[in-house]
Design an enzyme around this catalytic site. Structure first.
Site, PDB file in Angstrom:
ATOM      1  CG  HIS A   1       6.915   3.829   1.232  1.00 41.39           C
ATOM      2  ND1 HIS A   1       8.254   3.548   1.298  1.00 41.39           N
ATOM      3  CD2 HIS A   1       6.554   4.154   2.504  1.00 41.39           C
ATOM      4  CE1 HIS A   1       8.673   3.677   2.542  1.00 41.39           C
ATOM      5  NE2 HIS A   1       7.662   4.057   3.292  1.00 41.39           N
TER       6      HIS A   1
ATOM      7  CG  ASP B   1      10.444   3.216  -1.286  1.00 44.06           C
ATOM      8  OD1 ASP B   1       9.671   4.163  -1.505  1.00 44.06           O
ATOM      9  OD2 ASP B   1      10.375   2.491  -0.267  1.00 44.06           O
TER      10      ASP B   1
ATOM     11  CB  SER C   1       9.338   5.787   5.379  1.00 47.64           C
ATOM     12  OG  SER C   1       9.094   4.469   5.825  1.00 47.64           O
TER      13      SER C   1
END
Length: 580
Positions: free
Chosen positions: A185, A216, A294
């Site tokens: 993402h 992901d 992330s």
């Protein structure tokens, strides 16, 4: 004495005792460092009452303690040199602690002259650290990378337009073979990706070599050899145990420099991956995982035990990381097939069998446990092998409980779909079934997941077809996401139901919808028919958007007839449509 007095003084006095007690403890430690082998023999007997001013008895305690400490002669360690000199703090060795001076803290204006302290007149001794005291373990932060991306997302309501660009940042880390791991993402639908090393001010262009939106994860590489000079690679560890301490390293929002936070492992179970809408194992930790974290590594004993990727909205200190088995599966999948192909799926829908009546009805004897198959994915390999009302007893010899869980490590349990997360599409598994009261073993090859309504569509523009002002497109979940975060309740109910529960009955099946009508004289009166599924065109059932385009463009009749949901119909003059 001071701590015992806390309960005997009022709130205002107890507030004074907090720094005072801390100071007393510090002064006592200073005395120990000066060679005090035992506690001071002097006793302090002061009993404050409600009428005693706090300044009076606190000052008496400080004066008494200071005079007691000053009476002791410090015992200095032997020196290798006859001359003594003060050591500059900038050159203080790591294995030595300078003893700071200790002075009484006047809580009120003193009514007496302060007692001179010997430490103010003599050089400060250096006390070596005991051998059992170690400095903190240095974290491997050099391999941690900051990722800069420019994302351009499509407007699914108006699929011929793109939304404004937005800049995002994330984290990553280097592994073997000049690869960088990050979250999918972070670089999804990105038109530009740049990376920067820890402690460097230079950004390098990076390219995406593999991406798995379902799990992901993504792999980046940098073609400039200068970026890889002296850059170490991190190694992978194993799944941590509950209550193991882990460290999250990355570049979260709130600053530009690297950030380190710590936490413990809270639990491990299947979680919904927000980016790819897949149910895969995830590790919950109580460390903060914020935007920008992330893709960053989660470390234990210097090795990667997970990748930070999401947190629970509205909850504090509840973050989730992708465990190492999922990362290894992703990398091995890319190595085998040259691209990400996904996880294998059995293709069955099952319900728990905790009700005793189900056991009696399906003749489950000898304390057998399992789950009941109530639907089979039509396009899966299991469709011709497993039957409705079969009971799944075990997968590859691992028994399934009545609640659908299997044993996992030490007294932990996890949903049985976990057994497929280390399998690839096409792998064969052994399934033990209970069919009509008989136990049978069958072998099934796992299939790829092909939902009727895709959960995501990144890195490419949406498909659409406009004819006579009618806008047609295949239904995908990102279209429903345009209705907001609460799209499950705000989007059209029938489309939401198809997105959640729809199952394709044939290859390349799509839900083609009339998204909206660009109002014109040729289509006036049909504007209220937006967000309806197109069932047929001129009597031919619609399978997907590509078929609809071919039928419309090859049409030879004078009328264009579109049959929609609820038996609604749109009629357009073919000649007027061509001229429009």
């Amino acid at each position: 004495v001071m701590l015992q007095s806390l309960g005997r003084v009022g709130p205002r006095r107890s507030n004074l005792l907090v720094p005072l007690t801390t100071r007393l403890i510090y002064m006592q430690r200073q005395g120990a460092r000066r060679g005090l082998a035992t506690k001071p023999t002097t006793s302090l007997h002061i009993s404050p009452t409600a009428n005693t001013p706090p300044s009076s008895w606190i000052s008496r305690i400080m004066n008494k303690f200071s005079s007691t400490l000053a009476s002791f002669t410090p015992t200095l360690p032997p020196s290798s040199s006859s001359s003594s000199s003060a050591i500059s703090p900038s050159h203080t060795p790591l294995n030595a602690i300078p003893v700071p001076p200790s002075y009484p803290i006047p809580l009120t204006t003193p009514t007496h002259a302060p007692i001179p302290h010997p430490a103010a007149q003599t050089p400060q001794p250096i006390i070596p650290l005991p051998e059992h005291i170690h400095t903190p373990l240095e974290l491997p932060m050099d391999p941690v990378i900051k990722v800069f991306a420019v994302q351009t997302m499509p407007n699914h309501f108006l699929p011929w337009q793109m939304k404004p660009q937005r800049e995002v940042t994330g984290s990553g880390f280097s592994i073997s073979d000049r690869r960088i791991i990050t979250n999918a993402h972070v670089i999804a639908s990105a038109t530009s990706v740049m990376v920067r090393r820890y402690g460097s001010a230079t950004k390098y262009p990076a390219s995406v070599t593999a991406v798995g939106h379902e799990c992901d994860l993504a792999v980046l590489t940098v073609h400039d050899p200068e970026f890889w000079e002296d850059l170490p690679a991190l190694e992978f560890g194993e799944i941590p145990e509950l209550q193991d301490a882990v460290t999250v390293v990355g570049y979260p929002t709130g600053g530009d420099n690297i950030s380190v936070t710590g936490g413990v492992v809270s639990r491990i179970e299947l979680q919904q991956y927000a980016h790819g809408d897949a149910s895969l194992p995830a590790i919950q930790i109580d460390a903060a995982i914020n935007p920008g974290n992330s893709g960053g590594p989660v470390l234990m004993d210097g090795k990667v035990v997970g990748v930070a990727f999401q947190h629970l909205m509205g909850a504090e200190a509840m973050g989730f990381i992708i465990p190492v088995p999922i990362i290894r599966h992703f990398l091995e999948d890319v190595r085998r097939h040259g691209k990400y192909t996904g996880f294998g799926h059995l293709g069955t829908y099952c319900q728990p069998m905790e009700a005793p009546s189900l056991h009696r009805f399906f003749n489950m004897q000898n304390k057998k446990t399992g789950v009941l198959v109530y639907r089979i994915y039509p396009l899966s390999n299991a469709n011709s092998i497993i039957q409705k009302d079969d009971v799944l007893l075990a997968i590859d010899g691992v028994e399934i409980a009545n609640d659908g869980t299997v044993a996992f490590r030490k007294r932990e349990r996890i949903f049985f779909n976990y057994l497929f997360t280390n399998k690839f599409v096409g792998d064969e598994i052994k399934v033990t079934l209970l069919r009509a009261g008989e136990v049978v073993d069958v072998h099934v090859r796992l299939s790829a997941s092909r939902p009727l309504v895709p959960a995501h569509q990144y890195d490419r523009a949406p498909s659409y077809f406009v004819h006579a002002g009618l806008v047609f497109l295949p239904l995908i979940q990102p279209y429903l996401h345009e209705y907001g975060e609460d799209w499950f309740n705000t989007a059209p109910r029938k489309l939401v139901h198809k997105a959640i529960y729809g199952i394709p009955s044939q290859e390349n099946k799509q839900v083609v919808i009339l998204s909206h009508v660009l109002l014109d004289q040729i289509n006036y009166g049909y504007q209220q028919l937006a967000n309806m599924q197109v069932k047929a065109f001129n009597g031919t059932r619609i399978v997907n958007l590509q078929q609809l385009v071919q039928l419309v463009e090859s049409n030879t009749s004078k009328q264009l007839r579109f049959d929609l949901d609820e038996d609604l119909v749109i009629i357009i003059d073919a000649e007027e449509a061509r001229q429009a």
